[in-house]
Design a protein around this motif. Structure first.
Motif, PDB file in Angstrom:
ATOM      1  N   GLY A 108       0.825  -1.201   0.000  1.00  0.00           N
ATOM      2  CA  GLY A 108       0.000   0.000   0.000  1.00  0.00           C
ATOM      3  C   GLY A 108       0.859   1.251   0.000  1.00  0.00           C
ATOM      4  N   VAL A 109       0.502   2.228  -0.843  1.00  0.00           N
ATOM      5  CA  VAL A 109       1.246   3.486  -0.917  1.00  0.00           C
ATOM      6  C   VAL A 109       0.348   4.645  -0.478  1.00  0.00           C
ATOM      7  N   ASP A 110       0.980   5.768  -0.175  1.00  0.00           N
ATOM      8  CA  ASP A 110       0.285   6.919   0.390  1.00  0.00           C
ATOM      9  C   ASP A 110      -0.186   7.863  -0.717  1.00  0.00           C
ATOM     10  N   ASP A 111      -1.089   8.780  -0.342  1.00  0.00           N
ATOM     11  CA  ASP A 111      -1.546   9.788  -1.290  1.00  0.00           C
ATOM     12  C   ASP A 111      -1.260  11.207  -0.816  1.00  0.00           C
ATOM     13  N   SER A 112      -0.609  11.349   0.338  1.00  0.00           N
ATOM     14  CA  SER A 112      -0.298  12.688   0.835  1.00  0.00           C
ATOM     15  C   SER A 112       0.858  13.282   0.025  1.00  0.00           C
ATOM     16  N   THR A 113       0.886  14.586  -0.077  1.00  0.00           N
ATOM     17  CA  THR A 113       1.825  15.284  -0.957  1.00  0.00           C
ATOM     18  C   THR A 113       3.279  14.938  -0.670  1.00  0.00           C
ATOM     19  N   GLU A 114       3.641  14.858   0.607  1.00  0.00           N
ATOM     20  CA  GLU A 114       5.043  14.667   0.980  1.00  0.00           C
ATOM     21  C   GLU A 114       5.569  13.284   0.598  1.00  0.00           C
ATOM     22  N   VAL A 115       4.696  12.288   0.589  1.00  0.00           N
ATOM     23  CA  VAL A 115       5.126  10.909   0.291  1.00  0.00           C
ATOM     24  C   VAL A 115       4.227  10.305  -0.780  1.00  0.00           C
ATOM     25  N   TYR A 116       3.917  11.093  -1.788  1.00  0.00           N
ATOM     26  CA  TYR A 116       2.986  10.694  -2.838  1.00  0.00           C
ATOM     27  C   TYR A 116       3.429   9.418  -3.546  1.00  0.00           C
ATOM     28  N   LYS A 117       2.558   8.411  -3.552  1.00  0.00           N
ATOM     29  CA  LYS A 117       2.801   7.096  -4.180  1.00  0.00           C
ATOM     30  C   LYS A 117       4.021   6.389  -3.562  1.00  0.00           C
ATOM     31  N   GLN A 118       4.268   6.631  -2.276  1.00  0.00           N
ATOM     32  CA  GLN A 118       5.371   5.984  -1.578  1.00  0.00           C
ATOM     33  C   GLN A 118       4.837   5.155  -0.416  1.00  0.00           C
ATOM     34  N   SER A 119       5.596   4.130  -0.035  1.00  0.00           N
ATOM     35  CA  SER A 119       5.288   3.323   1.138  1.00  0.00           C
ATOM     36  C   SER A 119       6.288   3.656   2.232  1.00  0.00           C
ATOM     37  N   PRO A 120       5.955   3.397   3.489  1.00  0.00           N
ATOM     38  CA  PRO A 120       6.878   3.748   4.582  1.00  0.00           C
ATOM     39  C   PRO A 120       8.254   3.102   4.446  1.00  0.00           C
ATOM     40  N   GLN A 121       8.290   1.881   3.905  1.00  0.00           N
ATOM     41  CA  GLN A 121       9.573   1.180   3.755  1.00  0.00           C
ATOM     42  C   GLN A 121      10.222   1.437   2.397  1.00  0.00           C
ATOM     43  N   ARG A 122       9.587   2.260   1.574  1.00  0.00           N
ATOM     44  CA  ARG A 122      10.085   2.637   0.248  1.00  0.00           C
ATOM     45  C   ARG A 122      10.286   1.438  -0.681  1.00  0.00           C
ATOM     46  N   GLN A 123       9.367   0.468  -0.607  1.00  0.00           N
ATOM     47  CA  GLN A 123       9.462  -0.669  -1.533  1.00  0.00           C
ATOM     48  C   GLN A 123       9.264  -0.264  -2.977  1.00  0.00           C
ATOM     49  N   GLU A 124       8.657   0.918  -3.186  1.00  0.00           N
ATOM     50  CA  GLU A 124       8.403   1.377  -4.557  1.00  0.00           C
ATOM     51  C   GLU A 124       9.630   2.034  -5.187  1.00  0.00           C
TER      52      GLU A 124
END
Length: 287
Positions: A108-124
């Motif tokens: 699952g990835v985020d939609d907030s501006t600071e981490v847009y389309k990112q996951s906490p562990q940065r698997q993307e």
């Protein structure tokens, strides 16, 4: 009148509180199918999973490709309408194929501006995830194909083309070229012609949201120079779009290029004199 205004303000705050309390929490990072099968996600996952019936003939052809030799990695947004629609379709197809769960990874990835389309562990990271959901198929650790946001035909037919190694091109034809330019260093070359690159992409980009989303992903990753070039390309492709110039102004401002940001926002107001965001940003930049 004052009492009415106060009551209205209190009601607004209360409504916002209720919305926050009832908002579906975002799934971030690794996720299991069992998590999606529980509330509140089951409200959309179970419904769309049950409703989808893959084509029997296509499933039979898929089974002949030896699906178990592949790994599938899915990047999705639990907040995203496209993910809610397409993710259950893919997992339904994989279930019909008896696809091993150990070969499936959900992120699952985020939609907030600071981490847009990112996951906490940065698997993307390094995966070039500009749209969700993105379904990536691997064999022996190497990507052999991906389905971006939605299938070009059907989920099972697209997957068959990838598994059978037939010719397949995912949606958003401009992204592969953007990725190649990133690898070649073109997007960070200060002398690059954004107009020239735009002409190369003209037949591949159907609407402004494609590169706009790409630019915001790059901004969130901290790749501001690449983001600016992509957004300049977009502004060349869609010169009458106030939104394109607004996004470019935001990227310039984040990169500290104040004069260029001001020029971009001033052009936004030429295209859309009612743009409150452009007015606010110009006031901020000129103060």
């Amino acid at each position: 009148m004052k009492k009415a205004i106060v009551l209205f303000a209190l009601l607004s705050v209360f409504c916002e509180f209720l919305f926050a309390q009832n908002a579906e929490p975002k799934i971030l990072g690794n996720c299991s199918l069992s998590q999606l099968e529980k509330k509140p996600y089951s409200e959309w996952y179970a419904k769309n999973f049950s409703a989808y019936e893959p084509n029997i003939q296509v499933l039979a052809a898929l089974k002949k490709t030896n699906p178990t030799k592949y790994m599938v990695k899915i990047f999705f947004g639990s907040w995203c309408g496209d993910s809610k629609r397409e993710l259950p379709k893919m997992t339904k197809v994989l279930e019909k194929l008896s696809f091993p769960q150990k070969n499936l990874t959900l992120i699952g990835v985020d939609d907030s501006t600071e981490v847009y389309k990112q996951s906490p562990q940065r698997q993307e990271a390094g995966m070039n995830i500009f749209r969700v959901p993105t379904f990536i198929v691997f064999e022996n650790g190497k990507e052999v194909g991906r389905i971006v946001e939605y299938p070009t035909e059907t989920m099972e037919r697209d997957l068959l083309k990838i598994f059978a190694r037939k010719e397949y091109t995912a949606n958003y034809f401009g992204y592969p070229q953007i990725i190649r330019w990133m690898k070649d260093g073109l997007l960070t070359d200060e002398n690059i012609s954004a107009r020239g690159l735009a002409m190369q992409l003209k037949s591949r980009v159907s609407n402004e949201s494609e590169l706009n989303a790409c630019g915001y992903v790059l901004m969130a990753q901290g790749n501001l120079r690449e983001a600016i070039t992509v957004l300049r390309i977009n502004a060349n492709l869609f010169p009458q779009s106030a939104n394109c110039w607004d996004s470019l102004g935001e990227a310039y401002a984040k990169d500290g290029q104040k004069d260029k940001a001001i020029q971009a926002y001033e052009y936004v107001l030429e295209l859309d004199p009612k743009s409150e965001n452009a007015k606010a940003q110009l006031l901020k930049l000129k103060s």
